[in-house]
Design a protein around this motif. Structure first.
Motif, PDB file in Angstrom:
ATOM      1  N   LEU A 162      60.906  29.445  25.811  1.00  0.00           N
ATOM      2  CA  LEU A 162      59.711  28.661  25.452  1.00  0.00           C
ATOM      3  C   LEU A 162      58.569  28.936  26.432  1.00  0.00           C
ATOM      4  N   ARG A 163      58.877  28.878  27.734  1.00  0.00           N
ATOM      5  CA  ARG A 163      57.860  29.137  28.754  1.00  0.00           C
ATOM      6  C   ARG A 163      57.258  30.518  28.580  1.00  0.00           C
ATOM      7  N   ASP A 164      58.113  31.513  28.358  1.00  0.00           N
ATOM      8  CA  ASP A 164      57.626  32.887  28.252  1.00  0.00           C
ATOM      9  C   ASP A 164      56.865  33.143  26.950  1.00  0.00           C
ATOM     10  N   ARG A 165      57.176  32.409  25.887  1.00  0.00           N
ATOM     11  CA  ARG A 165      56.375  32.550  24.658  1.00  0.00           C
ATOM     12  C   ARG A 165      54.941  32.104  24.910  1.00  0.00           C
ATOM     13  N   ILE A 166      54.782  31.010  25.638  1.00  0.00           N
ATOM     14  CA  ILE A 166      53.438  30.536  25.980  1.00  0.00           C
ATOM     15  C   ILE A 166      52.757  31.547  26.910  1.00  0.00           C
ATOM     16  N   TYR A 167      53.504  32.028  27.897  1.00  0.00           N
ATOM     17  CA  TYR A 167      52.972  33.042  28.812  1.00  0.00           C
ATOM     18  C   TYR A 167      52.516  34.272  28.028  1.00  0.00           C
ATOM     19  N   ASP A 168      53.355  34.761  27.118  1.00  0.00           N
ATOM     20  CA  ASP A 168      53.036  35.952  26.334  1.00  0.00           C
ATOM     21  C   ASP A 168      51.811  35.750  25.449  1.00  0.00           C
ATOM     22  N   LEU A 169      51.651  34.561  24.901  1.00  0.00           N
ATOM     23  CA  LEU A 169      50.473  34.269  24.082  1.00  0.00           C
ATOM     24  C   LEU A 169      49.193  34.483  24.893  1.00  0.00           C
ATOM     25  N   VAL A 170      49.188  33.975  26.104  1.00  0.00           N
ATOM     26  CA  VAL A 170      48.023  34.163  26.978  1.00  0.00           C
ATOM     27  C   VAL A 170      47.920  35.628  27.408  1.00  0.00           C
ATOM     28  N   ALA A 171      49.036  36.207  27.851  1.00  0.00           N
ATOM     29  CA  ALA A 171      49.028  37.588  28.351  1.00  0.00           C
ATOM     30  C   ALA A 171      48.571  38.583  27.283  1.00  0.00           C
ATOM     31  N   ASN A 172      49.001  38.386  26.053  1.00  0.00           N
ATOM     32  CA  ASN A 172      48.638  39.318  24.980  1.00  0.00           C
ATOM     33  C   ASN A 172      47.175  39.234  24.590  1.00  0.00           C
ATOM     34  N   ASN A 173      46.500  38.158  24.971  1.00  0.00           N
ATOM     35  CA  ASN A 173      45.093  37.968  24.609  1.00  0.00           C
ATOM     36  C   ASN A 173      44.166  37.930  25.814  1.00  0.00           C
ATOM     37  N   ARG A 174      44.678  38.202  27.002  1.00  0.00           N
ATOM     38  CA  ARG A 174      43.895  38.025  28.223  1.00  0.00           C
ATOM     39  C   ARG A 174      42.678  38.929  28.306  1.00  0.00           C
ATOM     40  N   TYR A 175      42.781  40.169  27.887  1.00  0.00           N
ATOM     41  CA  TYR A 175      41.620  41.064  27.959  1.00  0.00           C
ATOM     42  C   TYR A 175      40.543  40.621  26.982  1.00  0.00           C
ATOM     43  N   ARG A 176      40.959  40.225  25.791  1.00  0.00           N
ATOM     44  CA  ARG A 176      40.001  39.786  24.778  1.00  0.00           C
ATOM     45  C   ARG A 176      39.299  38.507  25.218  1.00  0.00           C
ATOM     46  N   LEU A 177      40.054  37.580  25.796  1.00  0.00           N
ATOM     47  CA  LEU A 177      39.492  36.285  26.184  1.00  0.00           C
ATOM     48  C   LEU A 177      38.751  36.316  27.517  1.00  0.00           C
ATOM     49  N   PHE A 178      39.257  37.085  28.486  1.00  0.00           N
ATOM     50  CA  PHE A 178      38.704  37.045  29.837  1.00  0.00           C
ATOM     51  C   PHE A 178      38.083  38.367  30.284  1.00  0.00           C
ATOM     52  N   GLY A 179      38.327  39.444  29.556  1.00  0.00           N
ATOM     53  CA  GLY A 179      37.768  40.742  29.910  1.00  0.00           C
ATOM     54  C   GLY A 179      38.627  41.489  30.914  1.00  0.00           C
ATOM     55  N   LYS A 180      38.191  42.704  31.213  1.00  0.00           N
ATOM     56  CA  LYS A 180      38.897  43.528  32.179  1.00  0.00           C
ATOM     57  C   LYS A 180      37.930  44.453  32.878  1.00  0.00           C
ATOM     58  N   LYS A 181      38.306  44.913  34.050  1.00  0.00           N
ATOM     59  CA  LYS A 181      37.527  45.843  34.860  1.00  0.00           C
ATOM     60  C   LYS A 181      37.915  47.272  34.490  1.00  0.00           C
ATOM     61  N   GLU A 182      37.055  48.205  34.848  1.00  0.00           N
ATOM     62  CA  GLU A 182      37.361  49.624  34.633  1.00  0.00           C
ATOM     63  C   GLU A 182      38.423  50.113  35.619  1.00  0.00           C
ATOM     64  N   SER A 183      38.417  49.527  36.822  1.00  0.00           N
ATOM     65  CA  SER A 183      39.400  49.880  37.846  1.00  0.00           C
ATOM     66  C   SER A 183      39.698  48.637  38.669  1.00  0.00           C
ATOM     67  N   CYS A 184      40.723  48.722  39.495  1.00  0.00           N
ATOM     68  CA  CYS A 184      41.074  47.583  40.353  1.00  0.00           C
ATOM     69  C   CYS A 184      39.940  47.358  41.343  1.00  0.00           C
ATOM     70  N   PRO A 185      39.354  46.159  41.358  1.00  0.00           N
ATOM     71  CA  PRO A 185      38.276  45.906  42.308  1.00  0.00           C
ATOM     72  C   PRO A 185      38.821  45.712  43.720  1.00  0.00           C
ATOM     73  N   VAL A 186      38.014  46.104  44.705  1.00  0.00           N
ATOM     74  CA  VAL A 186      38.359  45.829  46.091  1.00  0.00           C
ATOM     75  C   VAL A 186      38.057  44.356  46.325  1.00  0.00           C
ATOM     76  N   PRO A 187      39.018  43.602  46.851  1.00  0.00           N
ATOM     77  CA  PRO A 187      38.785  42.169  47.042  1.00  0.00           C
ATOM     78  C   PRO A 187      37.750  41.894  48.122  1.00  0.00           C
ATOM     79  N   GLU A 188      37.200  40.682  48.066  1.00  0.00           N
ATOM     80  CA  GLU A 188      36.250  40.243  49.064  1.00  0.00           C
ATOM     81  C   GLU A 188      36.915  40.321  50.432  1.00  0.00           C
TER      82      GLU A 188
END
Length: 172
Positions: A133-159
């Motif tokens: 159950l927990r992982d189904r909820i996790y997967d729902l978010v994970a499968n849509n994360r780029y569409r909902l939150f976007g993504k970078k072209e490369s790994c950003p260097v942290p502050e």
């Protein structure tokens, strides 16, 4: 590896920092970095805006600095994934490496919450809900994360204030 962590690794569907590649040649061999880990290490999708936001959230609520970080795409991340026989190209899950055990998806997130300040450890008892159950909820978010939150072209260097929390000093 425990049954909890082994089973949790199966299955799947899973910043405002300046744009720069974090996969810089290291002065230390990734295997040496991995072998010297003394704190829990959270591997995350370095190009995912949601994942980068979660890292900043953890840093904010982890005053003692008990959790280290590394992008799944980094040399250290790849070394850890290879050691465990996990996919090195499909970044659909957080991976928490703690005391030699590997935890993924909702288990990784919940195990991190128990290390944080304030009331956040109160979320940890959700670990007793069925993992499916927990992982189904996790997967729902994970499968849509780029569409909902976007993504970078490369790994950003942290502050600069986050850099000390990364498992490798290749960012300095």
């Amino acid at each position: 590896m425990s049954e909890e962590s082994r089973t949790d690794a199966d299955g799947g569907g899973d910043s405002d920092a300046p744009e720069a590649t974090a996969d810089v040649a290291s002065d230390r061999d990734p295997a040496d970095v991995v072998d010297s880990l003394a704190k829990p290490l959270l591997l995350f999708d370095g190009v995912c805006n949601l994942c980068n936001g979660f890292v900043r959230f953890v840093v904010k609520f982890d005053a003692e600095g008990s959790v280290l970080f590394a992008p799944l795409q980094s040399d250290v991340g790849q070394e850890l994934l290879e050691r465990e026989g996990m996919p090195t190209e499909d970044f659909d899950s957080f991976v928490l490496v703690e005391d030699g055990e590997y935890y993924t998806k909702s288990t990784a997130v919940l195990r991190v919450t128990r290390l944080l300040d304030g009331p956040l450890p109160l979320a940890y008892p959700a670990i007793y809900l069925p993992r499916d159950l927990r992982d189904r909820i996790y997967d729902l978010v994970a499968n849509n994360r780029y569409r909902l939150f976007g993504k970078k072209e490369s790994c950003p260097v942290p502050e600069p204030e986050l850099r000390e929390r990364f498992a490798t000093r290749t960012l300095e």
